[in-house]
Design a protein around this motif. Sequence first.
Motif, PDB file in Angstrom:
ATOM      1  N   TYR A 104       0.817  -1.214   0.000  1.00 40.50           N
ATOM      2  CA  TYR A 104       0.000   0.000   0.000  1.00 40.50           C
ATOM      3  C   TYR A 104       0.845   1.255   0.000  1.00 40.50           C
ATOM      4  O   TYR A 104       0.335   2.345  -0.101  1.00 40.50           O
ATOM      5  CB  TYR A 104      -0.939   0.026   1.218  1.00 40.50           C
ATOM      6  N   ILE A 120       0.308   4.183  -2.498  1.00 40.95           N
ATOM      7  CA  ILE A 120      -0.749   5.181  -2.452  1.00 40.95           C
ATOM      8  C   ILE A 120      -0.713   5.999  -1.176  1.00 40.95           C
ATOM      9  O   ILE A 120      -1.608   6.767  -0.878  1.00 40.95           O
ATOM     10  CB  ILE A 120      -2.140   4.528  -2.628  1.00 40.95           C
ATOM     11  N   LYS A 121       0.276   5.803  -0.335  1.00 41.20           N
ATOM     12  CA  LYS A 121       0.374   6.610   0.876  1.00 41.20           C
ATOM     13  C   LYS A 121       1.209   7.852   0.607  1.00 41.20           C
ATOM     14  O   LYS A 121       2.245   7.769  -0.022  1.00 41.20           O
ATOM     15  CB  LYS A 121       1.050   5.805   1.983  1.00 41.20           C
ATOM     16  N   GLU A 153       1.356  12.339   5.643  1.00 45.72           N
ATOM     17  CA  GLU A 153       1.047  11.542   6.814  1.00 45.72           C
ATOM     18  C   GLU A 153       1.885  11.991   8.007  1.00 45.72           C
ATOM     19  O   GLU A 153       1.387  12.180   9.103  1.00 45.72           O
ATOM     20  CB  GLU A 153       1.329  10.070   6.479  1.00 45.72           C
ATOM     21  N   THR A 160       0.661  15.403   9.248  1.00 51.58           N
ATOM     22  CA  THR A 160      -0.573  15.265  10.037  1.00 51.58           C
ATOM     23  C   THR A 160      -0.250  14.732  11.421  1.00 51.58           C
ATOM     24  O   THR A 160      -0.739  15.218  12.441  1.00 51.58           O
ATOM     25  CB  THR A 160      -1.540  14.276   9.343  1.00 51.58           C
ATOM     26  N   PHE A 161       0.608  13.686  11.430  1.00 48.65           N
ATOM     27  CA  PHE A 161       0.937  13.066  12.705  1.00 48.65           C
ATOM     28  C   PHE A 161       1.576  14.066  13.666  1.00 48.65           C
ATOM     29  O   PHE A 161       1.222  14.140  14.843  1.00 48.65           O
ATOM     30  CB  PHE A 161       1.861  11.864  12.473  1.00 48.65           C
ATOM     31  N   ARG A 191      -0.957  16.181  15.073  1.00 51.18           N
ATOM     32  CA  ARG A 191      -1.735  15.474  16.086  1.00 51.18           C
ATOM     33  C   ARG A 191      -0.976  15.392  17.421  1.00 51.18           C
ATOM     34  O   ARG A 191      -1.555  15.534  18.488  1.00 51.18           O
ATOM     35  CB  ARG A 191      -2.072  14.057  15.607  1.00 51.18           C
ATOM     36  N   PRO A 209      -4.141   3.907   3.531  1.00 50.19           N
ATOM     37  CA  PRO A 209      -3.707   5.280   3.323  1.00 50.19           C
ATOM     38  C   PRO A 209      -4.267   6.160   4.454  1.00 50.19           C
ATOM     39  O   PRO A 209      -5.397   5.947   4.897  1.00 50.19           O
ATOM     40  CB  PRO A 209      -4.344   5.666   1.995  1.00 50.19           C
ATOM     41  N   LEU A 210      -3.420   7.051   4.907  1.00 50.99           N
ATOM     42  CA  LEU A 210      -3.856   7.926   5.991  1.00 50.99           C
ATOM     43  C   LEU A 210      -3.873   9.365   5.493  1.00 50.99           C
ATOM     44  O   LEU A 210      -3.037   9.729   4.678  1.00 50.99           O
ATOM     45  CB  LEU A 210      -2.907   7.785   7.183  1.00 50.99           C
ATOM     46  N   TYR A 228      -6.886   8.431  16.288  1.00 52.38           N
ATOM     47  CA  TYR A 228      -6.681   9.882  16.251  1.00 52.38           C
ATOM     48  C   TYR A 228      -5.325  10.220  15.665  1.00 52.38           C
ATOM     49  O   TYR A 228      -5.196  11.083  14.798  1.00 52.38           O
ATOM     50  CB  TYR A 228      -6.827  10.428  17.677  1.00 52.38           C
ATOM     51  N   PHE A 229      -4.316   9.509  16.139  1.00 52.23           N
ATOM     52  CA  PHE A 229      -2.976   9.793  15.615  1.00 52.23           C
ATOM     53  C   PHE A 229      -2.867   9.418  14.140  1.00 52.23           C
ATOM     54  O   PHE A 229      -2.051   9.939  13.414  1.00 52.23           O
ATOM     55  CB  PHE A 229      -1.904   9.062  16.435  1.00 52.23           C
ATOM     56  N   GLY A 246      -4.899  10.238  12.044  1.00 53.69           N
ATOM     57  CA  GLY A 246      -5.390  11.343  11.268  1.00 53.69           C
ATOM     58  C   GLY A 246      -6.890  11.348  11.080  1.00 53.69           C
ATOM     59  O   GLY A 246      -7.419  11.863  10.104  1.00 53.69           O
ATOM     60  N   LEU A 247      -7.584  10.747  12.037  1.00 59.30           N
ATOM     61  CA  LEU A 247      -9.044  10.769  11.991  1.00 59.30           C
ATOM     62  C   LEU A 247      -9.522  12.206  11.824  1.00 59.30           C
ATOM     63  O   LEU A 247      -9.087  13.108  12.533  1.00 59.30           O
ATOM     64  CB  LEU A 247      -9.576  10.184  13.315  1.00 59.30           C
ATOM     65  N   GLY A 248     -10.427  12.419  10.873  1.00 64.43           N
ATOM     66  CA  GLY A 248     -10.893  13.769  10.573  1.00 64.43           C
ATOM     67  C   GLY A 248     -11.603  14.401  11.744  1.00 64.43           C
ATOM     68  O   GLY A 248     -12.217  13.723  12.570  1.00 64.43           O
ATOM     69  N   VAL A 249     -11.474  15.724  11.767  1.00 62.86           N
ATOM     70  CA  VAL A 249     -12.072  16.471  12.871  1.00 62.86           C
ATOM     71  C   VAL A 249     -13.568  16.232  12.920  1.00 62.86           C
ATOM     72  O   VAL A 249     -14.154  16.084  13.992  1.00 62.86           O
ATOM     73  CB  VAL A 249     -11.753  17.978  12.726  1.00 62.86           C
ATOM     74  N   ILE A 261     -14.222  13.049  14.615  1.00 61.22           N
ATOM     75  CA  ILE A 261     -14.012  13.147  16.062  1.00 61.22           C
ATOM     76  C   ILE A 261     -15.248  13.721  16.732  1.00 61.22           C
ATOM     77  O   ILE A 261     -15.745  13.201  17.724  1.00 61.22           O
ATOM     78  CB  ILE A 261     -12.771  14.025  16.373  1.00 61.22           C
TER      79      ILE A 261
END
Lengths: 687, 376
Positions: free
Chosen positions: A11, A14-15, A20, A23-24, A27, B141-142, B184-185, B187-190, B193
């Motif tokens: 995969y 496609i990442k 990523e 975003t991390f 977060r 994919p994230l 969450y880490f 990248g779960l969308g706001v 959430i």
Amino acid sequence: MSALGSSRSGYDAIKDLYEEKRTFTGRVVFAAVLCLVMIGLLAMRLVDLQLIQHDYYTTRADDNRMRLTAIAPVRGLIYDRNGSLLAQNVPSFVLDITPERVKNLNDTLERLKAYVALTDQDIARFKERMRKGPRYRSVTLRSNLTPEEVARYQLNRYDFDGVEVNAGLVRNYPLGESAAHVIGYVGGISEADYAKLDEASYQGLSQIGKSGVERSHEDQLRGVPGAKIVEANASGRPLRELDSQPGSSGQNLYLSLDAQLQLVAEKALGDLEGAVVAIDPRNGEVLALVSKPGYDPKLFVEGIDAKSYRGLLEDKTKPLYNRALLGTYPPGSTIKPFMATAALNFKTVTPDTAVYCGGAMTLPGSSRKYRCHKRQGHGSVNLDSAIAKSCDIYFYQAAQTLGIDRIDEILGQFGFGSQTGIDIPNEKAGLLPSKEWKRRVYKQAWYPGETLSIGIGQGYLTTTPLQLAQATARIAMRGAAFKPHVVHAVADPATGAIVGVPPEPLPPLTGQNAELLGRVIHSMELVNMFPGGTAYRTFKDAPYTSAGKTGTAQVASLKQDEKLAPTLEGTPKHLRDHALFIAFAPVDEPRIAVAVIAEHAGHGGSVAAPVARQVMDQYLLGEVRYGIDASAAAAAATAAAAAAAANGEVVDPEQDEDGLPVHDHEEDAATPASSPVQAPIPESVTP
Amino acid sequence: MNTHVLSRAPQQSVSLTDALARWHFDLWLGLLLLALGVVGLLVQYSASGHSMDVVVSQAERLGLGFAVMIVAAQAPPEFYRAAAPWLYGFGVAMLLAVLVLGDHAKGAQRWLDLSVLRFQPSEILKLAMPMAVAAYLHTRPLPPKPQTILVTLAIIGIPTVLIAMQPDLGTAMLVLAAGVLALYFGGLGVRWILLVIAAATAAAPLLWFKLHDYQKNRVLTFLDPERDPLGTGYHITQSKIAIGSGGLFGKGWLAGTQAKLDFLPESHTDFIFAVFSEELGLLGVAVLMALYAAIVGRGLYIALRGQDSFQRLLAGSLAMTFFVYVFINMGMVIGLLPVVGVPLPLVSYGGTSAVTLLAGFGMLMSVYTHRKLLSN
């Protein structure tokens, strides 16, 4: 290259690895900020608890752990006038059980029986007390363990969790029964006591004075409880002391009682029921105060069970009852010196006035005979011989001439009919009857015949032994008197300071003077010191001067037509006469005044006078010289009573042998009937 | 020398940190955890009424936990990623077994007696959950697409419900948190959430009827601690008294009264923070919080250094779950949250949770020390 190397999955293509990672990172930053916000929340709460509300929570924490516990004061000791202990606190081994630490209570109690004597009563009492208190507080199962019991228990104590042998203080009366009525006793505080007392003064205490001096001087003996603040755990068990404020021990009391004299008086009375009161007339100090039979105060200290208590209450001889203060007896002929004082005072007689005693007299308009105890009569008597020989006719006439009002006035001044105010509780006033009293109680007029009965100490008139002793003391002091009291001095154990209780003078007699009383005293001397006196046999060899008066009080009245008194053996004991005697010595400088009453014992001269003689010997000489022991006194009582009850026509052999006239046989008449309708005829009983 | 951004070269001088890193041991994390363990032992000694038995027994468990941590750090993250589905599957199977066969301890079926070993399968899920979610999202994919999210929610939901049915609400919440944090880490969308929060809020009344009486009481007591001060409110009231009376400086170590005199229940387990606050005061609490914050911070730092999604999500989830642990326990003890059975990590007395937690830190160390820094 290393980033790719770490992702071998298909995969990966496609990442968007860069996106990523970005975003991390965002977060993580947000999470970190969130953490800080949440820590801030916690911090705010903690600041509120630990800084803003700190004082409040400190108080609550202290309330949790601090307990105020009382320290029981040590009760004051009681001594006699010479410093002999009458009441003390002795260490005692007690067996305590802490309920919360015992797994199987019944099993433990059962097993304990092998080492320590336990009655069902002990167990019942223990269980009752256990129910009342919290489970962490130890409860006494048995007190006064013997050393053997302590030793046996200690050897096996590892089998008994929650059971302990502790040493405590227990009230103890070294003289036992002796003087129990004066000293009294302490006992458990009852519901009724709690209702009256100030709880702050009894913190930590479980006992209170129940009778006698223990009760009347409770406030002085008790002391002041101390307090300590202890730290206790959540189940309330005290763990350590944080602060303490000691209380103070109770005051020690010195009684005016002379323990030695008390023992002699008790022994002199022997097995007879009755009372002896000895007073120092110079200050009102009570030297001895005996009431027989007595009781063992120890029973009450340990907590008497209901059955034994009922037994004591229902005992016909009333051992709990203090006869010296509560017994009201007709004074019989012992009233005659006071009657003589009244007659002299109102000048209805002079010392030389002669009265003819023919053995009986009647009142005008009545056929009823008022007899002298000497049926054949005393012949011509004057004041001296009337008192020395206890002639009834002389005093019937004296009373008749005086009238009840004047009698009341003088007897009232001697204290008859009112409480003496002695400093121990429960005293009766006796009864000094008056016209007003009879109207009030019986709704009837006063009959002249009733005055005659009063003249010889019968009828409605009753007195307590203490009143008699007090009145005797007043005669001895030629009219002066002090309030009788048993507490002599109070000592503060902390400072050692001793404060005496000063004598409290009573109002003097009115209209009397020393010369007048001197005449009466002279006639009382004749009773003791001159042949022919009713107590001469007892006092003839006394190495000190004394003055006295015998009395034999009739308990049951005879019917008018009854010619013969029943024999002693034929008389039920409760109907036999009371023997009385009052005396003081030495005559010129009196140091002791005594009143003796022996219930249902016969004649005053033969039974009561020897008791007084022994008491006065002991006090004035330091030893008893009159050689009658208790059993001899009882034997004499029997003999005298038998003689008294015997038919008068038989000449008393003693009279002939000793050449003494009727020393004991002065008795008489006049008992008020229980019902005034069946008017009891005052009647001479003895021949 | 390749100087790729992801493989910055270490300093040339070999420090102690680096030396230990070769043995797959993170010095910072190790020291912080050790300090926490020592603090725990000291407070337990006081809270248990000077019981060396408690201290020794807990020290042995911590020793075991540290050993497990060092061993766990030796395995590379790839091993955990590979093991994740198996461990997760095993854990769920055990949870089902426990519901059928489990031992009843304190009225709840939590323990499985394997004759040699009694253990709580829910402990496995504390580790298996973040591993499984991280491993699953690693293959996707994230940020995750909706169907990925739904699958993930199923992965999270099944064991959570099983644990809640035992019933063990505290552990269920921690396991749920571990899974949700990984998501969450990831990248779960706001919007998602917010949706989850809304759904949880909507479900709360339904959940209420599913609660046991004692759980309802805990919630009611939380809302009004003085409602029943001698009954269910007793814990929290006594706890607040302990903390409040500690003040700024505290009463001093071994000088607290609430625990020593038995007013504070559970004083060396769930409520040990109250003892700590009473004896060491607000200043002591600040130090303790700093210690926890440093551990969480180090965990997040390690997560940032993770070299793939699995490593990052696992490390982030483990670090934040640790924080959730701390927050729930402290919040409960100071009366901000209802009473749920969550111990203060590594400070409360209790072996299982300490060993599980330290195993988790072993994984964090593994993530940090197995980085492929240079390919030479």
